[in-house]
Design a protein around this motif. Structure first.
Motif, PDB file in Angstrom:
ATOM      1  N   TYR A  35      28.417 103.059  20.353  1.00 33.73           N
ATOM      2  CA  TYR A  35      27.961 102.246  21.485  1.00 33.73           C
ATOM      3  C   TYR A  35      28.757 102.656  22.718  1.00 33.73           C
ATOM      4  CZ  TYR A  35      27.395  97.991  24.340  1.00 33.73           C
ATOM      5  OH  TYR A  35      27.135  97.103  25.365  1.00 33.73           O
ATOM      6  N   LEU A  36      28.045 102.856  23.827  1.00 35.16           N
ATOM      7  CA  LEU A  36      28.697 103.223  25.088  1.00 35.16           C
ATOM      8  C   LEU A  36      28.049 102.413  26.198  1.00 35.16           C
ATOM      9  CD1 LEU A  36      29.669 106.782  26.245  1.00 35.16           C
ATOM     10  CD2 LEU A  36      28.468 105.268  27.811  1.00 35.16           C
ATOM     11  N   ALA A  37      28.855 101.767  27.020  1.00 38.24           N
ATOM     12  CA  ALA A  37      28.305 100.913  28.079  1.00 38.24           C
ATOM     13  C   ALA A  37      29.274 100.861  29.252  1.00 38.24           C
ATOM     14  CB  ALA A  37      28.049  99.509  27.532  1.00 38.24           C
ATOM     15  N   GLY A  38      28.834 100.201  30.329  1.00 36.87           N
ATOM     16  CA  GLY A  38      29.693 100.025  31.481  1.00 36.87           C
ATOM     17  C   GLY A  38      28.899  99.755  32.743  1.00 36.87           C
ATOM     18  N   HIS A  39      29.648  99.586  33.843  1.00 34.62           N
ATOM     19  CA  HIS A  39      29.046  99.385  35.163  1.00 34.62           C
ATOM     20  C   HIS A  39      29.301 100.563  36.100  1.00 34.62           C
ATOM     21  CE1 HIS A  39      30.090  95.295  33.707  1.00 34.62           C
ATOM     22  NE2 HIS A  39      29.040  94.881  34.378  1.00 34.62           N
ATOM     23  N   VAL A  61      33.347  96.370  28.056  1.00 34.82           N
ATOM     24  CA  VAL A  61      32.513  95.275  28.553  1.00 34.82           C
ATOM     25  C   VAL A  61      31.944  94.475  27.382  1.00 34.82           C
ATOM     26  CG1 VAL A  61      31.887  96.468  30.682  1.00 34.82           C
ATOM     27  CG2 VAL A  61      30.546  96.863  28.622  1.00 34.82           C
ATOM     28  N   ASP A  62      31.462  93.270  27.681  1.00 34.70           N
ATOM     29  CA  ASP A  62      30.727  92.448  26.701  1.00 34.70           C
ATOM     30  C   ASP A  62      31.463  92.401  25.359  1.00 34.70           C
ATOM     31  OD1 ASP A  62      28.735  92.121  28.650  1.00 34.70           O
ATOM     32  OD2 ASP A  62      27.760  93.979  28.034  1.00 34.70           O
ATOM     33  N   GLN A  63      32.662  91.876  25.380  1.00 41.08           N
ATOM     34  CA  GLN A  63      33.556  92.020  24.235  1.00 41.08           C
ATOM     35  C   GLN A  63      33.177  91.167  23.031  1.00 41.08           C
ATOM     36  OE1 GLN A  63      37.599  91.723  25.597  1.00 41.08           O
ATOM     37  NE2 GLN A  63      37.332  93.318  27.117  1.00 41.08           N
ATOM     38  N   ARG A  64      32.347  90.141  23.232  1.00 36.43           N
ATOM     39  CA  ARG A  64      31.927  89.332  22.073  1.00 36.43           C
ATOM     40  C   ARG A  64      30.680  89.888  21.400  1.00 36.43           C
ATOM     41  NH1 ARG A  64      31.526  83.820  25.314  1.00 36.43           N
ATOM     42  NH2 ARG A  64      30.519  85.349  26.683  1.00 36.43           N
ATOM     43  N   HIS A 121      21.992  96.775  34.788  1.00 38.06           N
ATOM     44  CA  HIS A 121      20.517  96.677  34.720  1.00 38.06           C
ATOM     45  C   HIS A 121      19.909  97.064  36.076  1.00 38.06           C
ATOM     46  CE1 HIS A 121      20.678  92.487  36.396  1.00 38.06           C
ATOM     47  NE2 HIS A 121      21.731  92.362  35.629  1.00 38.06           N
ATOM     48  N   ASP A 122      20.241  98.290  36.463  1.00 35.68           N
ATOM     49  CA  ASP A 122      19.860  98.776  37.793  1.00 35.68           C
ATOM     50  C   ASP A 122      19.654 100.283  37.724  1.00 35.68           C
ATOM     51  OD1 ASP A 122      19.596  99.496  40.422  1.00 35.68           O
ATOM     52  OD2 ASP A 122      21.452  98.536  41.095  1.00 35.68           O
ATOM     53  N   ILE A 123      18.414 100.709  37.786  1.00 32.10           N
ATOM     54  CA  ILE A 123      18.145 102.141  37.640  1.00 32.10           C
ATOM     55  C   ILE A 123      18.687 102.953  38.813  1.00 32.10           C
ATOM     56  CG2 ILE A 123      16.125 101.834  36.168  1.00 32.10           C
ATOM     57  CD1 ILE A 123      14.340 102.278  38.585  1.00 32.10           C
ATOM     58  N   ASP A 124      19.017 102.276  39.920  1.00 29.23           N
ATOM     59  CA  ASP A 124      19.627 102.972  41.058  1.00 29.23           C
ATOM     60  C   ASP A 124      21.135 102.745  41.123  1.00 29.23           C
ATOM     61  OD1 ASP A 124      17.213 104.049  42.058  1.00 29.23           O
ATOM     62  OD2 ASP A 124      16.703 102.108  42.923  1.00 29.23           O
ATOM     63  N   GLY A 125      21.684 102.087  40.100  1.00 32.36           N
ATOM     64  CA  GLY A 125      23.107 101.770  40.111  1.00 32.36           C
ATOM     65  C   GLY A 125      23.969 102.962  39.713  1.00 32.36           C
ATOM     66  N   LEU A 126      25.266 102.777  39.876  1.00 30.49           N
ATOM     67  CA  LEU A 126      26.201 103.882  39.625  1.00 30.49           C
ATOM     68  C   LEU A 126      26.170 104.321  38.171  1.00 30.49           C
ATOM     69  CD1 LEU A 126      28.464 105.784  40.469  1.00 30.49           C
ATOM     70  CD2 LEU A 126      30.081 103.890  40.170  1.00 30.49           C
ATOM     71  N   PHE A 127      26.193 103.361  37.249  1.00 35.05           N
ATOM     72  CA  PHE A 127      26.184 103.748  35.836  1.00 35.05           C
ATOM     73  C   PHE A 127      24.929 104.543  35.508  1.00 35.05           C
ATOM     74  CE2 PHE A 127      25.268 103.355  31.363  1.00 35.05           C
ATOM     75  CZ  PHE A 127      26.507 103.495  30.745  1.00 35.05           C
ATOM     76  N   ALA A 128      23.765 104.013  35.888  1.00 36.21           N
ATOM     77  CA  ALA A 128      22.499 104.670  35.542  1.00 36.21           C
ATOM     78  C   ALA A 128      22.417 106.061  36.143  1.00 36.21           C
ATOM     79  CB  ALA A 128      21.323 103.809  36.016  1.00 36.21           C
TER      80      ALA A 128
END
Length: 206
Positions: free
Chosen positions: A61-65, A20-23, A95-102
């Motif tokens: 760095y580790l990120a995602g949805h 994600v966010d490749q730039r 940016h969701d504390i109830d989201g799948l990633f979080a």
């Protein structure tokens, strides 16, 4: 590493969308060159979390949805890297504390390190003055964009090992906030990547 003081390592993991966010990385690397005297490798390194090469990185760095559910090899390397004094910056793109990633990332950390190890850090932590001065985590423009939980998260969380942050965790979607061509930074009244400089300088021992 001898030629460089810092290189940016993005971790690939099998369960989710890590690319994600490749730039963002090139923008952050440009800021390090602009503000610090670090010798910076200008090329982002993408390494599988399951690859022992990641154990040598000064910063990851580790990120995602999506789902975070490490394989056995990924979990072993993540645990070993943290035990060795490594630093991982983890950013929740929803940016969701109830989201799948979080939800899945926090569950994964509990499995690796214990239920109570991932905690909010105070907004006067050294992280916020390791280079530039902040009075807490800067708000991102995406936190109130109608997606995610539509909240401003006025804290970051961390797993601390031997009095140092080893895993820094954000629900603020900094990756999206910093995901633009570095040449457009000149249009900002205040450069919003300055906090990224703090994170990396802290990771390097600042």
């Amino acid at each position: 590493m001898a030629r460089y003081d810092f290189y940016f390592t993005r971790l690939m993991y099998e369960s989710g969308d890590w690319d994600v966010d490749q730039r963002m990385p090139s923008n952050i690397l440009h800021s390090l060159v602009q503000y610090t005297t670090l010798r910076v490798d200008p090329v982002e390194r993408i390494v599988a979390l399951s690859d022992p090469v990641m154990l040598e990185a000064p910063f990851c760095y580790l990120a995602g949805h999506k789902l975070v559910q490490f394989t056995e090899a990924e979990a072993a390397n993540f645990r070993q890297y943290v035990a060795n004094g490594g630093f991982v910056f983890v950013d929740d793109c929803n940016h969701d504390i109830d989201g799948l990633f979080a939800q899945s990332f926090e569950r994964q950390m509990a499995q690796l390190f214990g239920d109570d190890e991932l905690k909010k850090i105070p907004n006067n932590h050294l992280l916020y003055r390791s280079f530039f001065e902040f009075d807490g985590p800067p708000t991102t423009s995406v936190e109130l964009n109608g997606w995610g939980d539509d909240l401003v998260h006025d804290y970051l969380k961390a797993i601390v090992v031997r009095d140092r942050i080893a895993v820094l965790y954000s629900n603020k979607d900094y990756g999206c906030e910093w995901d633009y061509d570095f040449r457009n930074k000149r249009w900002y009244a205040v450069d919003n990547t300055r906090f990224a400089v703090n994170i990396i300088m802290y990771a390097l021992g600042g």
